[in-house]
Write a protein that holds these residues in place. Structure first.
Motif, mmCIF file in Angstrom:
data_model
loop_
_atom_site.group_PDB
_atom_site.id
_atom_site.type_symbol
_atom_site.label_atom_id
_atom_site.label_comp_id
_atom_site.label_asym_id
_atom_site.label_seq_id
_atom_site.Cartn_x
_atom_site.Cartn_y
_atom_site.Cartn_z
ATOM 1 N N ALA A 37 0.851 -1.187 0.000
ATOM 2 C CA ALA A 37 0.000 0.000 0.000
ATOM 3 C C ALA A 37 0.889 1.240 0.000
ATOM 4 N N GLY A 38 0.281 2.378 -0.239
ATOM 5 C CA GLY A 38 1.023 3.637 -0.197
ATOM 6 C C GLY A 38 1.563 4.006 -1.559
ATOM 7 N N ILE A 39 2.280 5.143 -1.594
ATOM 8 C CA ILE A 39 2.867 5.574 -2.863
ATOM 9 C C ILE A 39 4.361 5.798 -2.659
ATOM 10 N N GLU A 40 4.935 5.112 -1.664
ATOM 11 C CA GLU A 40 6.352 5.289 -1.391
ATOM 12 C C GLU A 40 7.171 4.216 -2.114
ATOM 13 N N ARG A 41 8.410 4.105 -1.693
ATOM 14 C CA ARG A 41 9.406 3.324 -2.408
ATOM 15 C C ARG A 41 8.938 1.937 -2.878
ATOM 16 N N GLY A 42 8.418 1.135 -1.949
ATOM 17 C CA GLY A 42 8.021 -0.227 -2.330
ATOM 18 C C GLY A 42 6.998 -0.219 -3.453
ATOM 19 N N ALA A 43 6.010 0.661 -3.308
ATOM 20 C CA ALA A 43 4.937 0.718 -4.306
ATOM 21 C C ALA A 43 5.452 1.265 -5.632
ATOM 22 N N THR A 44 6.298 2.296 -5.589
ATOM 23 C CA THR A 44 6.763 2.872 -6.851
ATOM 24 C C THR A 44 7.710 1.906 -7.570
ATOM 25 N N LEU A 45 8.508 1.149 -6.805
ATOM 26 C CA LEU A 45 9.388 0.170 -7.456
ATOM 27 C C LEU A 45 8.597 -1.001 -8.024
ATOM 28 N N ALA A 46 7.506 -1.387 -7.327
ATOM 29 C CA ALA A 46 6.692 -2.504 -7.814
ATOM 30 C C ALA A 46 6.093 -2.175 -9.168
ATOM 31 N N MET A 47 5.748 -0.898 -9.378
ATOM 32 C CA MET A 47 5.083 -0.555 -10.640
ATOM 33 C C MET A 47 6.058 -0.027 -11.691
ATOM 34 N N TYR A 48 7.295 0.316 -11.300
ATOM 35 C CA TYR A 48 8.187 1.026 -12.210
ATOM 36 C C TYR A 48 8.428 0.267 -13.524
ATOM 37 N N PHE A 49 8.629 -1.038 -13.430
ATOM 38 C CA PHE A 49 8.984 -1.818 -14.625
ATOM 39 C C PHE A 49 7.777 -2.487 -15.280
ATOM 40 N N ALA A 50 6.573 -2.173 -14.817
ATOM 41 C CA ALA A 50 5.389 -2.915 -15.251
ATOM 42 C C ALA A 50 5.010 -2.639 -16.697
ATOM 43 N N ASP A 51 4.385 -3.645 -17.314
ATOM 44 C CA ASP A 51 3.775 -3.482 -18.635
ATOM 45 C C ASP A 51 2.270 -3.258 -18.489
ATOM 46 N N ASP A 52 1.685 -3.950 -17.501
ATOM 47 C CA ASP A 52 0.258 -3.844 -17.241
ATOM 48 C C ASP A 52 0.056 -3.545 -15.763
ATOM 49 N N ALA A 53 -1.040 -2.878 -15.450
ATOM 50 C CA ALA A 53 -1.352 -2.606 -14.051
ATOM 51 C C ALA A 53 -2.791 -2.999 -13.772
ATOM 52 N N ILE A 54 -2.979 -3.761 -12.708
ATOM 53 C CA ILE A 54 -4.334 -4.051 -12.239
ATOM 54 C C ILE A 54 -4.551 -3.179 -11.010
ATOM 55 N N VAL A 55 -5.473 -2.233 -11.130
ATOM 56 C CA VAL A 55 -5.721 -1.301 -10.034
ATOM 57 C C VAL A 55 -6.905 -1.832 -9.230
ATOM 58 N N VAL A 56 -6.604 -2.320 -8.037
ATOM 59 C CA VAL A 56 -7.621 -2.932 -7.192
ATOM 60 C C VAL A 56 -8.321 -1.822 -6.399
ATOM 61 N N THR A 57 -9.638 -1.787 -6.510
ATOM 62 C CA THR A 57 -10.398 -0.695 -5.903
ATOM 63 C C THR A 57 -11.628 -1.263 -5.199
ATOM 64 N N ASN A 58 -11.900 -0.761 -4.006
ATOM 65 C CA ASN A 58 -13.154 -1.085 -3.326
ATOM 66 C C ASN A 58 -14.178 -0.021 -3.699
ATOM 67 N N PRO A 59 -15.464 -0.406 -3.693
ATOM 68 C CA PRO A 59 -16.470 0.585 -4.097
ATOM 69 C C PRO A 59 -16.762 1.616 -3.003
ATOM 70 N N GLU A 60 -15.751 2.350 -2.602
ATOM 71 C CA GLU A 60 -15.996 3.446 -1.653
ATOM 72 C C GLU A 60 -15.045 4.587 -1.988
ATOM 73 N N VAL A 61 -15.421 5.810 -1.575
ATOM 74 C CA VAL A 61 -14.779 7.000 -2.148
ATOM 75 C C VAL A 61 -13.287 7.110 -1.860
ATOM 76 N N SER A 62 -12.840 6.721 -0.661
ATOM 77 C CA SER A 62 -11.416 6.929 -0.384
ATOM 78 C C SER A 62 -10.564 5.964 -1.195
ATOM 79 N N SER A 63 -11.051 4.754 -1.396
ATOM 80 C CA SER A 63 -10.313 3.803 -2.222
ATOM 81 C C SER A 63 -10.256 4.292 -3.666
ATOM 82 N N VAL A 64 -11.370 4.840 -4.142
ATOM 83 C CA VAL A 64 -11.417 5.329 -5.524
ATOM 84 C C VAL A 64 -10.427 6.482 -5.705
#
Lengths: 269, 243
Positions: free
Chosen positions: A122-149
């Motif tokens: 979770a978050g937008i710090e190092r672990g999260a940014t490195l996990a997505m940095y090299f990605a080709d595809d992204a699955i954005v997991v979202t719950n149906p509530e406003v803060s998650s969206v």
């Protein structure tokens, strides 16, 4: 050529690890050689959900630091031998991850595996940014509530601007929306955002809707990715998701409320 | 030590501060009060909520060359009878101003040149993604603008063809066009261009501002929410109008 998929969300507790495990297992069940990496260094969970926590010897950070080879750290799934898990380290923090190290591990995995699923913290710090940095595809997991969206929206902004593909001006990361913990009944009662509401805000391709289901919790507790549970609605929904990701046309299910029969209405089934 | 509120000492009964407020301006094009009464009554009936108890300034600049007197008593009575509250006049010359003063209206100073509220200083933001730049500093964006993103069109217009999410911020020295939903913030004319405008097809903004005059979501009229609108400044007031 392998494809790198990041499972991300921004917000915690929305179902990233459940989705990573279920999705990776689904790809393996379709016959693809798949690896799933836990990027949540310090708070590792994926090994539990995959049911391999007792077989962890070396981890992701050991491989990055050159203390172990990739083959020593990879855990082969006992149910599907074309699925491997690279667990996170529980004793380090996310600063142990370096961009060069992550790139080296991903390149090495690409030689063997067709799909590499990155379970983002979770978050937008190092672990999260490195996990997505090299990605080709992204699955954005979202719950149906406003803060998650909103957090998903923020993460989409980062995907579009801070990834390798964005920085090198390549074709942008393909983004998919996965709505989890969805309950049509609560949507009807106005307690939850509907699929249409979320799509309206995020304007994103819908990969699937996973219903709120008891089977998810019991699957997690037993270390069995929910995709293996043929009877569960969530398991079926994840199978649909994998098929859609692979390019099949599969109608969306679990979006409408199930019609209750007379019997269940009488007995509150 | 716990933080303490710094209340003024009990002996202080008042405090004098300078502040600026936005007022409706009634610009008279004609001194014929019968015609004014007729037309104004129609306007007020069309939007009674908008005009209810609204303080009004009477703009006299168009009358200066035509006439030197006006029945301010009658005009005030007319405005009050329509539920408006006249506070003063502006733009008039000697005799007109005197007439207004004797009718109990304030004579307001000429236009203030500095905007009422300063816009946040536009820092040229680091663009989060490489995007095309048109000539003259205008930019066209065809991807959704996500929460946390900040886009600035320096010296030109910002044109967005996709939704702008809550938590996103658009800034332009010129106009801002959004051919979709605006859920974030839009600040046009950030260097002080008061004639810039904001256009959008679906107004759900958190904040809109032109040249530092701003309005927050809470103060937006329900009647224009979710509608295609344009936003512009007229006499220092932010006007939101259906497109």
């Amino acid at each position: 050529m392998s494809r790198i998929i990041v499972v991300t969300s921004g917000k915690g507790g929305v179902g990233k690890t459940t989705t990573s495990a279920a999705f990776a297992m689904g790809l393996a069940m379709k016959g693809y050689k798949t690896a799933v990496i836990d990027f949540d260094v310090g708070l590792r969970n994926l090994d539990l959900i995959m049911g391999c926590e007792r077989r962890v010897v070396y981890d992701f950070v050991n491989v990055i630091n050159g203390e172990a080879t990739l083959n020593q750290a990879l855990i082969r799934d006992k149910r599907r031998d074309n699925l491997s898990i690279l667990p996170a380290s529980q004793t380090r923090d996310k600063e142990s991850l370096t961009q060069e190290g992550v790139e080296r591990v991903l390149n090495e995995l690409s030689e063997t595996f067709e799909y590499i699923v990155c379970d983002s913290p979770a978050g937008i710090e190092r672990g999260a940014t490195l996990a997505m940095y090299f990605a080709d595809d992204a699955i954005v997991v979202t719950n149906p509530e406003v803060s998650s969206v909103r957090d998903s929206d923020r993460m989409l902004g980062i995907l579009a601007s801070k990834s390798r593909r964005a920085e090198q001006g390549l074709e942008p990361i393909k983004e998919y929306l996965l709505l989890t913990r969805y309950s049509p009944e609560r949507v009807r009662l106005g307690e939850m955002l509907s699929v249409a509401d979320v799509q309206d805000i995020l304007s994103l391709h819908l990969l699937g809707v996973i219903p709120e289901s008891k089977s998810v919790l019991s699957a997690s507790n037993s270390g069995t990715p929910v995709t293996l549970d043929e009877k569960s609605d969530a398991g079926q929904a994840y199978r649909d998701v994998v098929r859609r990701y692979l390019g099949e046309r599969v109608p969306h299910r679990f979006v409408e409320e199930e019609k209750k029969g007379l019997f269940s209405r009488l007995f509150g089934g | 030590m716990p933080p303490q509120a710094t209340d003024p000492p009990a002996s202080v009964a008042l405090e004098i501060k300078s502040g600026s407020v936005n007022l409706l301006t009634l610009k008279l094009a004609d001194g014929d009060l019968d015609r004014v009464a007729k037309q104004l009554t129609e306007k007020v009936q069309n939007a009674p909520e908008f005009f209810r108890n609204a303080p009004v300034v009477i703009e006299l600049s168009a009358l200066n060359t035509r006439q030197s007197t006006l029945d301010f008593e009658r005009l005030s009575t007319l405005l009050r009878s329509l539920g408006l509250s006249p506070v003063g006049v502006r733009g008039g010359h000697g005799a007109l101003n005197q007439g207004a003063e004797s009718a109990g209206l304030a004579v307001l100073a000429e236009r203030v040149e500095t905007p009422a509220r300063e816009a946040p200083k536009p820092v040229a933001p680091k663009s989060e993604s490489p995007l095309p730049t048109l000539g003259g500093g205008s930019r066209v964006i065809d991807q959704p603008v996500r929460s946390g993103q900040r886009l600035y069109a320096a010296g030109g217009d910002l044109i967005v063809l996709a939704p702008v999410s809550a938590g996103a911020e658009l800034l332009a020295d010129g106009n801002i066009h959004i051919y979709s939903s605006l859920r974030g913030r839009a600040l046009a004319g950030v260097q002080g261009n008061l004639s810039s405008r904001i256009f959008c097809l679906d107004l759900q903004a958190e904040l809109i501002a032109i040249g530092g005059h701003y309005q927050i979501s809470e103060n937006l009229e329900e009647s224009i929410r979710g509608k295609p609108v344009q936003v512009f400044l007229r006499d220092g007031a932010l006007i939101i109008e259906d497109l």
